[in-house]
Design an enzyme around this catalytic site. Structure first.
Site, PDB file in Angstrom:
ATOM      1  N   GLN A   1      -4.696   0.447  -1.146  1.00 20.09           N
ATOM      2  CA  GLN A   1      -3.666  -0.106  -0.277  1.00 20.09           C
ATOM      3  C   GLN A   1      -2.385  -0.446  -1.022  1.00 20.09           C
ATOM      4  O   GLN A   1      -2.377  -0.685  -2.225  1.00 20.09           O
ATOM      5  CB  GLN A   1      -4.162  -1.382   0.405  1.00 20.09           C
ATOM      6  CG  GLN A   1      -4.445  -2.507  -0.586  1.00 20.09           C
ATOM      7  CD  GLN A   1      -4.837  -3.801   0.083  1.00 20.09           C
ATOM      8  OE1 GLN A   1      -4.001  -4.678   0.275  1.00 20.09           O
ATOM      9  NE2 GLN A   1      -6.118  -3.916   0.423  1.00 20.09           N
TER      10      GLN A   1
ATOM     11  N   GLU B   1      -1.155  -2.019   4.072  1.00 19.43           N
ATOM     12  CA  GLU B   1      -1.499  -3.297   4.675  1.00 19.43           C
ATOM     13  C   GLU B   1      -0.211  -3.957   5.161  1.00 19.43           C
ATOM     14  O   GLU B   1       0.632  -4.371   4.365  1.00 19.43           O
ATOM     15  CB  GLU B   1      -2.199  -4.211   3.668  1.00 19.43           C
ATOM     16  CG  GLU B   1      -2.557  -5.573   4.245  1.00 19.43           C
ATOM     17  CD  GLU B   1      -3.100  -6.532   3.195  1.00 19.43           C
ATOM     18  OE1 GLU B   1      -3.453  -7.662   3.571  1.00 19.43           O
ATOM     19  OE2 GLU B   1      -3.145  -6.162   2.013  1.00 19.43           O
TER      20      GLU B   1
ATOM     21  N   HIS C   1       9.697   2.639  -3.044  1.00 21.57           N
ATOM     22  CA  HIS C   1       9.463   3.232  -1.731  1.00 21.57           C
ATOM     23  C   HIS C   1       7.994   3.570  -1.546  1.00 21.57           C
ATOM     24  O   HIS C   1       7.224   3.631  -2.499  1.00 21.57           O
ATOM     25  CB  HIS C   1      10.301   4.506  -1.552  1.00 21.57           C
ATOM     26  CG  HIS C   1      10.015   5.558  -2.587  1.00 21.57           C
ATOM     27  ND1 HIS C   1      10.762   5.706  -3.732  1.00 21.57           N
ATOM     28  CD2 HIS C   1       9.061   6.526  -2.650  1.00 21.57           C
ATOM     29  CE1 HIS C   1      10.287   6.704  -4.453  1.00 21.57           C
ATOM     30  NE2 HIS C   1       9.246   7.216  -3.826  1.00 21.57           N
TER      31      HIS C   1
ATOM     32  N   GLU D   1       9.612   7.927   1.482  1.00 19.13           N
ATOM     33  CA  GLU D   1      10.018   9.245   1.006  1.00 19.13           C
ATOM     34  C   GLU D   1       9.221  10.318   1.736  1.00 19.13           C
ATOM     35  O   GLU D   1       8.021  10.152   1.986  1.00 19.13           O
ATOM     36  CB  GLU D   1       9.793   9.373  -0.496  1.00 19.13           C
ATOM     37  CG  GLU D   1      10.315  10.675  -1.082  1.00 19.13           C
ATOM     38  CD  GLU D   1      10.226  10.726  -2.595  1.00 19.13           C
ATOM     39  OE1 GLU D   1      10.936  11.542  -3.201  1.00 19.13           O
ATOM     40  OE2 GLU D   1       9.442   9.945  -3.176  1.00 19.13           O
TER      41      GLU D   1
END
Length: 254
Positions: A66, A132, A178, A224
């Site tokens: 995550q 998350e 990102h 991205e």
């Protein structure tokens, strides 16, 4: 032998793509580098052992499960990640005693998500690459941006200025950059994102690096968009920018 095969596959793919698209040579070199095929004399540090060595004993079953981001409005965020990017909500938990909820989303099929909280928890913890989404109660009612999204974001700074390294390099120190997804065709995906009202940080043909894009989620976090194959360019992108147009390359951290 394997390295030669990988080189051959990549070069053939790029040749075929070039029949209908313009291949970005700089990005092709980057692709070769990512496959570990760069000239070792051109690298300042040797990182080859991190690619070639076995995983340390006891870590064979570890996964990158995550990345957590805090969001202002969970419904808007779920609409973006599920309705636009195609992820599914695979598990969520509410913690009213602590004033927050968490929502786990992942690029999976709804039919694969089991029934029942315990089964969903186990499925979630074994699913690589989830996001998350954390919502702290009350943030949805606040005015303007709530969370600093990294890069050159000024949100939350005491003086309203970008955080910079304290030397003459004038570098921002936003550590987070990102999220990222890959798609079969970046240009087709971006046409869809544009029709759905997404805000772009960079369309495929803008900037010096062609064939990839950045879209913003409702809080401004960058996502991205990369191809599931060679980096190629098309003549016109979703914003009408030609392949030879757009501003020069701009680091998103600046």
């Amino acid at each position: 032998m394997l390295q030669s095969l990988l080189v051959g596959i990549l070069l053939v793919s790029c040749f075929l793509a070039a029949q209908s698209f313009h291949v970005n040579k700089a990005l092709l070199r980057s692709s070769l580098t990512m496959l570990g095929m760069s000239n070792p004399e051109s690298s300042a540090i040797d990182v080859s052992r991190f690619m070639r060595s076995d995983r340390p004993p006891g870590t064979e079953d570890y996964i990158m499960q995550q990345t957590m981001i805090r969001v202002k409005d969970p419904v808007k965020s779920l609409e973006f990640y599920c309705d636009i990017l195609g992820f599914r909500l695979i598990m969520y938990s509410e913690f009213p005693q602590w004033g927050f909820n968490v929502y786990f989303v992942a690029p999976t099929d709804s039919s694969d998500i089991p029934e029942g909280r315990e089964a969903q928890w186990e499925y979630c913890m074994k699913t690589p690459g989830t996001i998350e989404i954390t919502w702290n109660y009350g943030t949805e009612s606040e005015q303007g941006p709530v969370y600093n999204t990294g890069n050159a974001d000024k949100t939350g700074t005491q003086d309203g200025q970008k955080v910079k390294v304290s030397d003459d390099r004038n570098l921002e120190t936003g550590g987070f950059g990102h999220l990222g997804i890959t798609v079969p065709d970046v240009y087709v995906a971006c046409e869809r994102f544009k029709k759905l009202g997404c805000e772009f940080q960079k369309t495929p043909n803008s900037g010096g690096m062609k064939g990839l894009a950045f879209v913003k989620d409702p809080d401004g976090y960058l996502v991205e968009v990369l191809p599931q194959g060679p980096l190629v360019t098309k003549d016109i992108d979703c914003d009408g920018v030609p392949a030879d147009g757009g501003d020069g390359y701009k680091d998103n951290s600046k």
